[in-house]
Design a protein around this motif. Structure first.
Motif: not given
Length: 476
Positions: A82-111
């Protein structure tokens, strides 16, 4: 088919099936003769055919090795934010990402943006940490100076010289990771409501700093090979009251590009002309595949307007939380911000990293990681080109360990992520890297750790899921 063509085809199939991976040594001529029952001349001619096709190379007195594939035929497109200043969103998705644990959640973290923590070249750091914990003096248990360990700052100055920066230890401030350095820089330069220009896509951690400070992000079109558009940035500076430019110009996260030196110099000149500060994130810079190590924007800064931010989180380990910055003319204001936010950073990790660098372990570790990450990049790109649908855009990182994919069609990678989590796989959707949730059809992948059959199976499954979503869009 001639006999040597049959042998060449057999080797090609093995390479394509992953039996021989990029960088692997192929069987010797004599071994190939015994295995396939062919003559020496037939085996040699088969290898010559592989060399002609770009699949293998002969190394003197060493043998034949699998070559990396060329640059992906389809690169991600130049971004069109977008060619204009914007407020930042996406916090819920970021929180979910940083809260994920490959050990506790038994996930293969590919990203996730995590380096290889199992490297043998990290062992001296483990020993130093253990020794410091057992025999630490009172100095190691007390507050260090607000500016950070002098021993570590001296080593950082020495390392910064390789990127063209002539710094003094007093120019450097130790922080709790690069995230704090970026936060201190932006808090020093801005007030709520101000506009910050960023490359696009841009690191989600920085975007969330803008959100927390109630700042607006102006995303600038960015080329996946040469970086931020200086022409678009100049137009933005003419049109909007931009207070700061935040950019990762070397081994960019997530696109992987390194801006050419001439464009870096031009960017600093542009900031000088419009009298605006630059917050430079150089956390991946030491992992550049280029030799010599690319120069920072800070190396072209002759009036202190570039605030250089970095850390050892991507080159060593993130858990030590050892970052640093060279804030230039803003040093006093940044020091005050540091005091009122976290005070002095933890002492023991600083001392351990200082010893690791001082004794030459850091340079040896970098050489090993750069070799590994370059090889892993080519393997991961090969897997993506093999398992993802045609038309998938793939970045070609010039350093670091992150790959950016642009998927064909209107694929929703947030939906894709939710589907894959149930199968034990975790990918990072591109929407996190935009103020408005753009790049929903993009993914970031990590190729830092061992390219095991489990990782290959994970990438294959992601590709299959993408193909399935794409097929659902085709009318019956």
């Amino acid at each position: 088919m001639k006999r040597y063509d049959h042998v060449a085809q057999t080797l090609t199939q093995r390479i394509e099936q992953g039996q021989y991976r990029i960088g692997d040594r192929l069987p010797s001529v004599r071994t190939l003769c015994r295995e396939l029952g062919v003559s020496v001349s037939t085996a040699q001619e088969a290898y010559r055919r592989l060399e002609e096709s770009g699949l293998a190379e002969a190394r003197p007195r060493s043998g034949y090795y699998v070559l990396p594939r060329p640059t992906p035929s389809v690169l991600p497109k130049v971004s069109r934010p977008a060619q204009r200043p914007l407020d930042v969103s996406q916090w819920d998705q970021v929180l979910e990402l940083v809260a994920s644990s490959p050990v506790h959640d038994r996930l293969l973290m590919l990203g996730r943006g995590i380096p290889d923590l199992t490297a043998a070249s990290l062992r001296p750091l483990h020993r130093q940490l253990s020794t410091l914990h057992r025999h630490v003096a009172a100095h190691g248990l007390s507050y260090d100076s607000l500016q950070g360990s002098l021993e570590l700052r001296r080593q950082i100055v020495r390392l910064a010289d390789k990127s063209g920066c002539l710094l003094h230890p007093d120019d450097v401030l130790i922080t709790t990771g690069c995230q704090e350095a970026l936060s201190l820089a932006l808090r020093t330069l801005t007030e709520p409501g101000d506009v910050v220009a960023v490359d696009s896509p841009s690191f989600y951690g920085t975007m969330q700093i803008l959100k927390a400070q109630k700042l607006k992000a102006l995303e600038i079109p960015t080329d996946p090979q040469s970086g931020i558009s200086l022409e678009a940035l100049e137009l933005a500076l003419e049109q909007w009251p931009i207070k700061a430019i935040q950019i990762t110009p070397t081994c960019n996260n997530p696109l992987g590009y390194t801006m050419p030196e001439a464009r870096k110099r031009a960017l600093v000149a542009l900031a000088q002309r419009f009298d605006v500060a630059i917050v430079e994130d150089d956390i991946y810079g030491d992992l550049s595949f280029d030799t010599p190590r690319p120069r920072t924007l800070k190396s072209f800064d002759d009036d202190g307007r570039v605030l250089l931010c970095s850390a050892f989180s991507k080159t060593l380990v993130p858990g030590l939380r050892v970052g640093w910055m060279a804030p230039g003319r803003y040093r006093d204001q940044v020091l005050h911000m540091k005091y009122v936010s976290t005070g002095a950073s933890a002492t023991l990790p600083q001392l351990a990293v200082a010893e690791f660098v001082q004794h030459g372990h850091y340079e040896r570790h970098l050489r090993e990681m750069i070799r590994q990450y370059r090889q892993h990049r080519d393997i991961m790109i090969d897997w993506v080109m093999r398992y993802f649908p045609p038309g998938t855009g793939v970045s070609y990182p010039q350093g670091g360990f992150l790959l950016w994919l642009e998927l064909p069609g209107n694929i929703d990678c947030v939906r894709l992520k939710e589907r894959l989590v149930g199968e034990g796989l975790h990918v990072t959707p591109g929407s996190l890297f935009s103020a408005s949730g753009k790049y929903r059809h993009c993914l970031r992948l990590n190729y830092a750790t061992a390219m095991t059959p489990a990782v290959e199976a994970g990438i294959r499954r992601v590709g299959e899921a993408v193909t399935a979503l794409l097929d659902q869009q085709v009318p019956a």
